[in-house]
Scaffold this motif. Structure first.
Motif, short mmCIF file in Angstrom:
data_model
loop_
_atom_site.label_atom_id
_atom_site.label_comp_id
_atom_site.label_asym_id
_atom_site.label_seq_id
_atom_site.Cartn_x
_atom_site.Cartn_y
_atom_site.Cartn_z
N CYS A 25 0.83 -1.21 0.00
CA CYS A 25 0.00 0.00 0.00
C CYS A 25 0.86 1.26 0.00
CB CYS A 25 -0.92 0.00 1.21
SG CYS A 25 -2.33 -1.13 1.13
N ILE A 26 1.90 1.27 0.83
CA ILE A 26 2.70 2.49 0.93
C ILE A 26 3.51 2.72 -0.35
CG2 ILE A 26 4.83 1.56 1.97
CD1 ILE A 26 2.94 4.78 2.94
N VAL A 27 3.91 1.65 -1.02
CA VAL A 27 4.59 1.82 -2.30
C VAL A 27 3.66 2.48 -3.31
CG1 VAL A 27 5.57 0.60 -4.29
CG2 VAL A 27 6.23 -0.07 -1.98
N LEU A 28 2.40 2.09 -3.32
CA LEU A 28 1.43 2.71 -4.23
C LEU A 28 1.21 4.17 -3.88
CD1 LEU A 28 -1.32 -0.04 -4.70
CD2 LEU A 28 0.60 0.52 -6.20
N VAL A 29 1.22 4.49 -2.59
CA VAL A 29 1.08 5.89 -2.16
C VAL A 29 2.24 6.73 -2.69
CG1 VAL A 29 1.12 7.44 -0.17
CG2 VAL A 29 -0.28 5.37 -0.11
N VAL A 30 3.46 6.25 -2.48
CA VAL A 30 4.64 6.97 -2.95
C VAL A 30 4.62 7.09 -4.47
CG1 VAL A 30 7.16 6.99 -3.01
CG2 VAL A 30 5.98 6.21 -0.95
N MET A 31 4.25 6.00 -5.14
CA MET A 31 4.21 6.00 -6.60
C MET A 31 3.21 7.02 -7.13
SD MET A 31 3.58 2.68 -9.05
CE MET A 31 4.69 1.72 -8.00
N GLY A 32 2.03 7.07 -6.52
CA GLY A 32 1.03 8.03 -6.97
C GLY A 32 1.51 9.46 -6.82
N HIS A 33 2.16 9.77 -5.71
CA HIS A 33 2.69 11.12 -5.50
C HIS A 33 3.85 11.41 -6.44
CE1 HIS A 33 0.98 11.04 -1.14
NE2 HIS A 33 0.08 11.40 -2.03
N ALA A 34 4.64 10.39 -6.76
CA ALA A 34 5.82 10.59 -7.60
C ALA A 34 5.46 10.91 -9.04
CB ALA A 34 6.70 9.34 -7.55
N HIS A 56 -5.93 2.84 -3.79
CA HIS A 56 -4.78 2.71 -2.90
C HIS A 56 -5.02 3.29 -1.50
CE1 HIS A 56 -3.95 6.87 -3.68
NE2 HIS A 56 -2.72 6.85 -3.22
N MET A 57 -5.64 4.48 -1.40
CA MET A 57 -5.94 5.01 -0.06
C MET A 57 -7.08 4.28 0.61
SD MET A 57 -3.53 6.96 0.61
CE MET A 57 -4.12 7.30 2.26
N PRO A 58 -8.13 3.88 -0.12
CA PRO A 58 -9.12 2.99 0.51
C PRO A 58 -8.50 1.72 1.07
CG PRO A 58 -10.05 3.93 -1.47
CD PRO A 58 -8.61 4.35 -1.44
N PHE A 274 10.94 -10.96 1.37
CA PHE A 274 12.06 -10.06 1.63
C PHE A 274 11.59 -8.67 2.04
CE2 PHE A 274 11.01 -9.01 -2.71
CZ PHE A 274 11.28 -7.65 -2.82
N PHE A 275 10.32 -8.31 1.71
CA PHE A 275 9.84 -6.98 2.05
C PHE A 275 8.86 -6.99 3.24
CE2 PHE A 275 7.19 -8.58 -1.45
CZ PHE A 275 5.90 -8.44 -0.93
N THR A 276 8.69 -8.13 3.88
CA THR A 276 7.77 -8.20 5.01
C THR A 276 8.16 -7.23 6.12
OG1 THR A 276 7.26 -10.53 4.54
CG2 THR A 276 6.77 -9.72 6.76
N ALA A 277 9.46 -7.19 6.46
CA ALA A 277 9.92 -6.31 7.53
C ALA A 277 9.69 -4.83 7.20
CB ALA A 277 11.40 -6.56 7.81
N PHE A 278 9.69 -4.49 5.91
CA PHE A 278 9.47 -3.10 5.52
C PHE A 278 8.07 -2.62 5.91
CE2 PHE A 278 12.46 -4.12 1.76
CZ PHE A 278 13.56 -4.02 2.59
N GLY A 279 7.13 -3.57 5.99
CA GLY A 279 5.76 -3.21 6.33
C GLY A 279 5.57 -2.73 7.74
N TYR A 286 5.33 7.08 4.97
CA TYR A 286 4.24 7.99 4.64
C TYR A 286 4.60 9.44 4.98
CZ TYR A 286 -0.43 9.74 3.86
OH TYR A 286 -1.48 10.45 3.36
N LEU A 287 5.16 9.65 6.16
CA LEU A 287 5.42 11.01 6.60
C LEU A 287 6.69 11.61 6.00
CD1 LEU A 287 4.45 10.81 10.39
CD2 LEU A 287 3.11 11.76 8.50
#
Length: 368
Positions: A25-34, A56-58, A274-279, A286-287
């Motif tokens: 979800c957070i990758v999609l947030v960053v991607m949308g803003h980028a 993505h925000m829902p 490999f990306f589980t810990a990133f969550g 986000y901030l």
């Protein structure tokens, strides 16, 4: 009589699926803003933007709601409203005001108008405060949907303290909260491999169908300014459609977002990756990601020729890299005082209870 205080509590088992979902979800947030700056000059960018923003925000709100409780808040829970939402908001709002003053010469500090991404922090605080009251009602999800659809008819409910947007996406947060009692996620975790891949094939068809719809109607969607409807922020009058059917359109977009979110979640790996810990660091991403993207967005480098497909892919991969870096332990260590402040001096009464070994942050990630 058994001394319940001496009975050890059963440790909570981390479910990798939710950490995976948070990071996705957070990758999609960053991607949308980028890629936002590229949408004005590129149909490809606008297509990807509309595809992402439809859900993505829902989806993020659903995850946050899943880990929220509707119990009447005690003193510790009320303190957390301050430490998890109010203080990080004030800190980040102040920093953003200082950045805009230094870079743009804008010398206005207005805490009632959240900068850029900070609206979601206030929305989460509002969700946490109203959820215990909604839980007292019959059909809380229905009332949340009614509120979301109805608020668009009132132009005086605006972005002050993110109120219009919070009410707009409230149904997704309530849906996430209800999902926990329905135990759908638990059933998904134990579903057999064969059934899982059948569901995922259907999910791919659903997401592919939405992508095809956007591609086919991209010029009409651009002319209609569909992207602003996905913000759940402006009134129908401000969106240029002060008509009765505007509420039906928002209702349709809510249904679409739920359908796409469900498809999205079924594609999330259930096992440790490999990306589980990133969550576990989604609030940091986000901030902080907006500070990374700010100079890129404001420089104008993503306009005109730099809105090509090559630059679009560059920003997509850059979004993934930014998300990974901001999820790293050293970033959490450096920026913890800003994102997770612990101002014990602020409270009139100290918390007498022993600190919990871990708790969830505003997005549902586990804090230590």
């Amino acid at each position: 009589m058994t001394d319940t205080a001496s009975v050890p509590t059963k440790p909570r088992v981390r479910v990798p699926f939710w950490d995976n979902a948070r990071f996705a979800c957070i990758v999609l947030v960053v991607m949308g803003h980028a890629i936002q700056r590229q949408t004005s000059d590129s149909d490809n960018a606008l297509t990807l933007y509309l595809f992402i923003y439809a859900f993505h925000m829902p989806a993020f709100a659903i995850v946050s709601g899943y880990f929220s409780k509707a119990d009447p808040p005690g003193a510790r829970q009320m303190r957390r409203i301050i430490t998890d939402f109010v203080l990080p908001y004030v800190i980040m709002q102040t920093i953003w005001s200082l950045v805009q003053w230094l870079v743009e010469g804008v010398s206005v500090f207005n805490p009632t108008e959240p900068h850029w991404t900070l609206w979601f922090l206030l929305a989460l605080a509002i969700f946490r405060m109203v959820l215990p009251y909604l839980a007292l009602l019959r059909w809380p999800l229905m009332w949340a949907v009614v509120a979301s659809v109805t608020v668009g008819f009132f132009a005086n409910v605006d972005s002050t303290f993110s109120l219009s947007r919070a009410i707009g996406i409230l149904p997704f947060f309530v849906l996430g909260w209800r999902l926990r009692s329905w135990r759908l996620a638990d059933r998904w975790q134990v579903l057999g491999t064969g059934s899982v891949w059948g569901v995922r094939a259907l999910a791919i068809a659903v997401l592919g169908g939405w992508l095809a719809t956007v591609l086919t109607n991209i010029h009409a969607f651009r002319e209609f300014d569909l992207r602003f409807w996905f913000f759940y922020d402006d009134s129908y009058k401000d969106l240029g459609e002060p008509v009765w059917w505007a509420g039906l359109l928002r209702l349709g977009l809510i249904v679409l977002a739920v359908l796409l979110s469900a498809a999205f979640f079924t594609l999330i790996p259930r096992r440790h990756t490999f990306f589980t810990a990133f969550g576990q660091a989604t609030m940091y991403v986000y901030l902080l990601h907006s500070f990374v993207l700010y100079p890129i967005r404001e420089s104008g480098v993503l306009k005109d020729d730099h809105s090509s497909a090559v630059w679009l892919l560059t920003m997509v991969f850059a979004s993934l890299a930014i998300s990974i870096v901001l999820s790293s332990p050293w970033v959490r260590k450096v920026f913890r005082p800003l994102v997770e402040p612990k101002p014990r001096w602020l409270f009139a009464r100290p918390d007498e209870r022993p600190p919990a070994p871990s708790r969830t942050d505003p997005t549902g990630a586990r804090r230590r």
